[in-house]
Design a protein around this motif. Structure first.
Motif, PDB file in Angstrom:
ATOM      1  N   SER A 165      19.590 -82.847  33.865  1.00  0.00           N
ATOM      2  CA  SER A 165      19.051 -81.492  33.941  1.00  0.00           C
ATOM      3  C   SER A 165      19.972 -80.623  34.781  1.00  0.00           C
ATOM      4  CB  SER A 165      17.645 -81.491  34.559  1.00  0.00           C
ATOM      5  OG  SER A 165      17.719 -81.734  35.958  1.00  0.00           O
ATOM      6  N   ILE A 166      19.872 -79.312  34.625  1.00  0.00           N
ATOM      7  CA  ILE A 166      20.730 -78.391  35.363  1.00  0.00           C
ATOM      8  C   ILE A 166      20.337 -78.317  36.835  1.00  0.00           C
ATOM      9  CG2 ILE A 166      19.343 -76.326  34.936  1.00  0.00           C
ATOM     10  CD1 ILE A 166      21.987 -74.785  34.578  1.00  0.00           C
ATOM     11  N   GLU A 167      19.104 -78.728  37.167  1.00  0.00           N
ATOM     12  CA  GLU A 167      18.641 -78.633  38.549  1.00  0.00           C
ATOM     13  C   GLU A 167      19.479 -79.502  39.489  1.00  0.00           C
ATOM     14  OE1 GLU A 167      16.584 -76.310  39.174  1.00  0.00           O
ATOM     15  OE2 GLU A 167      16.292 -75.933  37.034  1.00  0.00           O
ATOM     16  N   ALA A 168      19.930 -80.667  38.993  1.00  0.00           N
ATOM     17  CA  ALA A 168      20.712 -81.579  39.839  1.00  0.00           C
ATOM     18  C   ALA A 168      22.026 -80.946  40.302  1.00  0.00           C
ATOM     19  CB  ALA A 168      20.962 -82.893  39.101  1.00  0.00           C
ATOM     20  N   PRO A 169      22.867 -80.397  39.389  1.00  0.00           N
ATOM     21  CA  PRO A 169      24.099 -79.760  39.872  1.00  0.00           C
ATOM     22  C   PRO A 169      23.839 -78.502  40.694  1.00  0.00           C
ATOM     23  CG  PRO A 169      23.885 -79.481  37.492  1.00  0.00           C
ATOM     24  CD  PRO A 169      22.844 -80.477  37.919  1.00  0.00           C
ATOM     25  N   ILE A 170      22.777 -77.759  40.381  1.00  0.00           N
ATOM     26  CA  ILE A 170      22.451 -76.573  41.182  1.00  0.00           C
ATOM     27  C   ILE A 170      22.236 -76.986  42.639  1.00  0.00           C
ATOM     28  CG2 ILE A 170      20.664 -74.846  41.650  1.00  0.00           C
ATOM     29  CD1 ILE A 170      20.281 -74.537  38.656  1.00  0.00           C
ATOM     30  N   LYS A 171      21.443 -78.046  42.825  1.00  0.00           N
ATOM     31  CA  LYS A 171      21.147 -78.514  44.182  1.00  0.00           C
ATOM     32  C   LYS A 171      22.402 -79.024  44.882  1.00  0.00           C
ATOM     33  CE  LYS A 171      18.331 -81.890  46.705  1.00  0.00           C
ATOM     34  NZ  LYS A 171      17.351 -83.009  46.593  1.00  0.00           N
ATOM     35  N   ARG A 172      23.212 -79.844  44.172  1.00  0.00           N
ATOM     36  CA  ARG A 172      24.380 -80.441  44.796  1.00  0.00           C
ATOM     37  C   ARG A 172      25.430 -79.384  45.148  1.00  0.00           C
ATOM     38  NH1 ARG A 172      25.971 -85.582  44.610  1.00  0.00           N
ATOM     39  NH2 ARG A 172      23.726 -85.844  44.929  1.00  0.00           N
ATOM     40  N   VAL A 173      25.697 -78.463  44.231  1.00  0.00           N
ATOM     41  CA  VAL A 173      26.711 -77.431  44.468  1.00  0.00           C
ATOM     42  C   VAL A 173      26.333 -76.567  45.668  1.00  0.00           C
ATOM     43  CG1 VAL A 173      27.756 -75.336  43.528  1.00  0.00           C
ATOM     44  CG2 VAL A 173      27.575 -77.377  42.100  1.00  0.00           C
TER      45      VAL A 173
END
Length: 529
Positions: free
Chosen positions: A173-181
């Motif tokens: 999901s896009i939520e994972a990279p949003i959080k990590r970035v």
């Protein structure tokens, strides 16, 4: 494996390979297979009071142009038959070369930090050098290269308008990279998320079956280099492409692959003799360092240790975790002191990126309070699911996944596990659907009593490679047991804390680790043909 058989097999295999390898090299030139390499996969054999490495099969690797897929298949089939005719097992892995191909447009991506903009197509910008870095937040080896990307952009403000770095996440999901970035502050990079994960069209087109994977594209949108970022000399090659110069090490005309086909490594005999000469001349230093590092492997401080002489390079390879950072610094200093002036070294050490979980407040099955209690946490479910010991341990021993109290693997978080919550090594354990009436665990031995676990096995999720059988686990929970002190000390001998570390509960053999960044590798050849 029977030592006498392996000794005979070793001699026969070396003799037969001398005949086959030259013929396979000729075939590679004919079928335009490039960068051909041979290596043997070895197994450990106990012989005459010591353990030796014996060859089990030949591994063949190389590259092919995407326009030569038919020739690649013909080479693989013919080479396989050549070895089979000599009764030698061979595995062939040929990777495509994308140099010279226009980078394909990635369809329907979403900008990670501008997800409200919706789907869009992603392609190189005319006149700009672009590094496409395919990664995921769950991929431990991807995190270091992405941090380096951020540093490169920060160090080179002159790249503005001339080069950019694009991160392409294949997370679920896009939520994972949003959080990590956002957590890491990796905002110098243009981040996008592509739906579909491994099944995304771009992964199929580019043959991406492992990450991190990078493609370096010139200002005309043509691919100039692909592979693992650690092997691409990006700090050097990006400025060269900006200046319109050939990549580092390139001195051949476009399309001329004659030299790249030619194998330039030592022959098996030459490499073996070179290793013999080097080890003889430096026996005291090698013995001293090897003993120290092997002790580190035994104590679970290092993993996957290997010393290799490849052509004129000494390669030292091992993995380590952050709690052994000071020890690793001493090892590196010793390597430089002992060998730097005698031989060119390539140190291939890798920090194992570890995960993090938190304690739960209540059981997701019965709602019992888990505050200050031992508890289970699912290794896969998001948001996390937590369970009390009663809901999990009181279920009759299962023989297949459908009988498990929870369908995924479970971490056991102990009362004293606070310091270990940020040091997890293993993730995403699921059960193979196959029934497992056999309660053994494929040759695994308990690190306390050295017996083979039957039934439940407790795999440490903090240590490099520690397993505890159910009997020793129960002893560790019972201070009045006569064997308690002895069991605790044996665990400490392999750098393991029975009461503080987190475990993965494995009811029987058949569990599979779904974390793509972690794989078991049989020792690879020393040296190559």
């Amino acid at each position: 494996i029977n030592a006498e058989y392996m000794g005979t097999h070793k001699i026969a295999m070396e003799s037969e390979c001398k005949e086959v390898v030259p013929e396979v090299r000729k075939l590679a030139i004919e079928k335009q297979v490039q960068n051909l390499k041979f290596e043997t996969v070895c197994v450990s054999v106990y012989r005459g009071g010591s353990i030796s490495e014996e060859p089990a099969e030949v591994g063949i690797s190389g590259n092919f142009q995407t326009t030569k897929a038919k020739e690649k298949d013909e080479f693989a089939a013919a080479a396989q038959k050549m070895f089979e005719d000599k009764k030698i097992q061979a595995s062939i892995e040929l990777e495509p070369v994308f140099k010279g191909m226009p980078f394909p447009t990635i369809k329907k991506v979403i900008a990670v930090l501008k997800k409200d903009d919706g789907e869009q197509d992603l392609a190189p910008k005319a006149g700009e050098v672009t590094l496409f870095d395919f990664w995921a937040t769950w991929c431990g080896p991807c995190q270091g290269p992405m941090a380096h990307n951020q540093e490169m952009i920060a160090k080179h403000p002159e790249w503005a308008g001339k080069a950019r770095i694009v991160g392409v996440s294949i997370d679920d999901s896009i939520e994972a990279p949003i959080k990590r970035v956002n957590e890491k502050g990796w905002t110098n990079i243009d981040h996008y998320w592509v739906p579909g994960g491994w099944g995304a069209e771009i992964c199929k087109t580019m043959g991406i079956n492992g990450i991190p994977f990078c493609a370096l594209v010139d200002g005309s949108g043509v691919i100039q280099l692909t592979g693992h970022p650690a092997s691409m000399a990006l700090d050097t090659n990006i400025p060269l492409l900006i200046a319109g110069k050939p990549l580092a090490g390139e001195d051949k005309a476009e399309g001329d692959h004659s030299d790249s086909i030619k194998d330039k490594t030592f022959t098996y005999e030459q490499c073996r003799e070179a290793m013999k000469e080097f080890t003889t001349a430096n026996a005291p230093d090698i013995s001293k360092l090897a003993s120290f590092m092997l002790a580190g492997v035994y104590k679970k401080q290092f993993k996957d240790l290997a010393f290799e002489l490849v052509e004129n390079f000494l390669v030292v390879r091992f993995e380590w975790s952050k709690k052994n950072k000071d020890l690793v610094a001493k090892v590196k200093a010793s390597l430089n002191t002992l060998f730097a002036a005698k031989i060119t070294m390539r140190l291939q050490d890798r920090e194992i990126v570890q995960g993090e979980i938190k304690r739960g407040a209540k059981c997701d099955k019965c709602s019992a309070s888990l505050v200050s209690e031992d508890q289970y946490c699912c290794t896969i479910c998001k948001p996390e699911k937590y369970f009390c010991l009663k809901c999990i341990d009181n279920v009759p021993s299962p023989t297949k996944s459908s009988e498990l109290p929870h369908e995924h693997g479970l971490y056991l978080i102990q009362k004293a596990s606070a310091a270990s919550l940020e040091e997890l090594r293993f993730f995403n354990f699921a059960m193979n659907e196959k029934e497992a009436t056999e309660k053994t665990h494929g040759g695994v031995r308990c690190d306390c009593c050295r017996a083979s676990p039957i039934g439940i096995r407790w795999k440490c999720a903090v240590c490099a490679d520690v397993d505890i059988c159910e009997a020793c686990f129960k002893i560790a929970k019972t201070p009045t047991d006569p064997k308690y002190a002895e069991t605790v000390e044996k665990a400490k001998g392999v750098n393991h804390d029975l009461h503080e570390h987190i475990y993965v509960k494995m009811d029987f053999g058949g569990w599979i680790n779904l974390y793509p960044g972690h794989q078991l590798i049989i020792s690879q050849l020393q040296p190559p043909f």
